[in-house]
Design a protein around this motif. Structure first.
Motif, PDB file in Angstrom:
ATOM      1  N   SER A 104     -11.219  -4.016  48.900  1.00 42.85           N
ATOM      2  CA  SER A 104     -10.016  -4.849  48.829  1.00 42.85           C
ATOM      3  C   SER A 104      -8.763  -4.020  48.557  1.00 42.85           C
ATOM      4  CB  SER A 104     -10.177  -5.931  47.755  1.00 42.85           C
ATOM      5  OG  SER A 104     -10.413  -5.362  46.483  1.00 42.85           O
ATOM      6  N   GLU A 105      -8.920  -2.856  47.887  1.00 40.56           N
ATOM      7  CA  GLU A 105      -7.769  -1.975  47.667  1.00 40.56           C
ATOM      8  C   GLU A 105      -7.333  -1.334  48.979  1.00 40.56           C
ATOM      9  OE1 GLU A 105      -5.963  -1.555  44.956  1.00 40.56           O
ATOM     10  OE2 GLU A 105      -7.210  -2.953  43.818  1.00 40.56           O
ATOM     11  N   LEU A 106      -8.293  -0.933  49.801  1.00 40.11           N
ATOM     12  CA  LEU A 106      -7.975  -0.373  51.114  1.00 40.11           C
ATOM     13  C   LEU A 106      -7.378  -1.425  52.040  1.00 40.11           C
ATOM     14  CD1 LEU A 106     -11.107   1.877  51.757  1.00 40.11           C
ATOM     15  CD2 LEU A 106      -8.754   2.667  51.509  1.00 40.11           C
ATOM     16  N   THR A 107      -7.780  -2.689  51.833  1.00 39.20           N
ATOM     17  CA  THR A 107      -7.282  -3.784  52.661  1.00 39.20           C
ATOM     18  C   THR A 107      -5.758  -3.842  52.645  1.00 39.20           C
ATOM     19  OG1 THR A 107      -9.257  -5.157  52.396  1.00 39.20           O
ATOM     20  CG2 THR A 107      -7.214  -6.306  52.907  1.00 39.20           C
ATOM     21  N   LYS A 108      -5.163  -3.626  51.472  1.00 40.29           N
ATOM     22  CA  LYS A 108      -3.703  -3.695  51.351  1.00 40.29           C
ATOM     23  C   LYS A 108      -3.023  -2.712  52.300  1.00 40.29           C
ATOM     24  CE  LYS A 108      -4.411  -4.629  46.419  1.00 40.29           C
ATOM     25  NZ  LYS A 108      -4.293  -4.073  45.049  1.00 40.29           N
ATOM     26  N   ILE A 109      -3.539  -1.486  52.362  1.00 36.84           N
ATOM     27  CA  ILE A 109      -2.944  -0.457  53.213  1.00 36.84           C
ATOM     28  C   ILE A 109      -3.238  -0.736  54.687  1.00 36.84           C
ATOM     29  CG2 ILE A 109      -2.742   2.018  53.616  1.00 36.84           C
ATOM     30  CD1 ILE A 109      -1.984   1.083  50.762  1.00 36.84           C
TER      31      ILE A 109
END
Length: 370
Positions: A104-109
């Motif tokens: 989910s952290e990578l999703t933002k980028i």
């Protein structure tokens, strides 16, 4: 893909700001839980290296594969559903090849990159019903998969990033005001409904956090305990703080705040570095946001503007929410403080995004020089 750039055109100011705020985070994490400090240093070194490498690659090359980026993001989130590791009743972590990370952290980028290219390709018809529907439909799968982990706070961050990128891309004010006319009353109704005893809209623990925020004295020994102690800790730091790694009687040393190295890292900053340290963190994060907006303003194309604006929204909004929680302005959520909180996935993901922002700046200067 790789192009020649002049050293003097590099955004050393942004690099200095990122390094400074990360070092403060490393020192604070070491004071909160010393055994995690080395891991955060490793994350810093890895993220910084990736950022520098990415800064020399033309971001337009990566944006050609925006559908692949979107598909990969969905694959990661689906893998969490079927193979994810559950921690504290939430399934958010994925273990691949001995590496554990939070998709989910990578999703933002990845969504910033995807929508930046999508908007640029459809900028002439961005406000058509077809494109509006397409953008909203494409947002639903990642948003639902994150919310279902459950991770409501990250899904809100994704929504905010999406709205900012869409607005910067040229969203019509008619649509904005029309949406607000519906969204504001709907949000009020939603807030009233989730406070009802028999509601089923959000999880019980999420409702309890809101109730604890509204009536902290009623939940002083339960849900509001950590947030109340966090505010006390920040106040106890006074002007200069108690000093890092101190052995004084404090909220941190007495374990009155659980996992202070993550969501409540600002508590450590306030208690041990005082008002001066807290203001330093706020100012550094604010300057990072301003620098991203400055890059967005000068970008060579709309995609570059959207990328830099999306990163500014990510850092700015998430910082505001995290600090607001630590100071009692918002209900307790699970958002890390960018570049400061412990978490390698969050830290490396942010540096990936900043690497692309650095290239957006290099590209715009190169365009003007030519």
């Amino acid at each position: 893909m790789l192009k020649k750039y002049r050293v003097r055109d590099y955004d050393f100011k942004l690099i200095f700001l990122l390094a400074a705020i990360t070092i403060i985070g490393i020192l604070s994490i070491g004071s909160a839980k010393v055994e995690l400090q080395n891991k955060q240093i490793q994350g810093f070194v890895m993220g910084f290296f990736i950022m520098i490498v990415l800064s020399f690659f033309d971001y337009s090359f990566f944006l050609r594969f925006h559908w692949g980026i979107y598909a990969l993001n969905i694959v990661f989130l689906l893998m969490v559903v079927f193979f994810g590791r559950e921690v504290n009743n939430a399934k958010r972590w994925l273990l691949i090849g001995g590496i554990q990370f939070q998709p989910s952290e990578l999703t933002k980028i990845m969504l910033i990159m995807f929508y930046s290219q999508f908007i640029m390709k459809h900028r002439n018809k961005l406000n058509s019903i077809k494109n509006i529907a397409a953008m909203l439909i494409l947002l639903v799968p990642p948003l639902y998969l994150i919310y279902d982990q459950p991770d409501m706070s990250t899904s809100v961050v994704v929504m905010v990033i999406f709205c900012v990128v869409w607005y910067v891309g040229g969203l019509s004010y008619k649509f904005i005001f029309g949406t607000l006319a519906v969204a504001v009353p709907a949000a009020v109704i939603f807030f009233i409904m989730v406070l009802q005893p028999d509601q089923t809209i959000i999880n019980n623990y999420q409702q309890e956090r809101i109730l604890a925020w509204l009536e902290p004295e009623k939940y002083a020994q339960t849900t509001a305990y950590q947030q109340t102690n966090a505010m006390m800790a920040i106040g106890s730091g006074q002007l200069w703080g108690k000093g890092l790694n101190n052995n004084m009687i404090s909220v941190k040393n007495s374990n009155f705040v659980s996992e202070p190295e993550t969501d409540f890292i600002f508590t450590i900053v306030g208690e041990e570095l005082g008002f001066v340290g807290g203001c330093t963190v706020v100012v550094l994060l604010f300057l990072v946001v301003l620098e991203c907006l400055n890059v967005a303003r000068k970008a060579k194309d709309l995609a570059g503007t959207c990328i830099a604006s999306g990163m500014a929204a990510l850092v700015g909004f998430q910082s505001f929410v995290n600090i607001s929680v630590a100071t009692g302005l918002f209900p307790n959520t699970g958002l890390p403080l960018p570049f400061v909180s412990y978490g390698l996935t969050s830290l490396v993901s942010l540096y990936i995004g900043m690497g692309i922002v650095l290239n957006v700046r290099l590209q715009c200067i190169r365009k003007y020089n030519n």
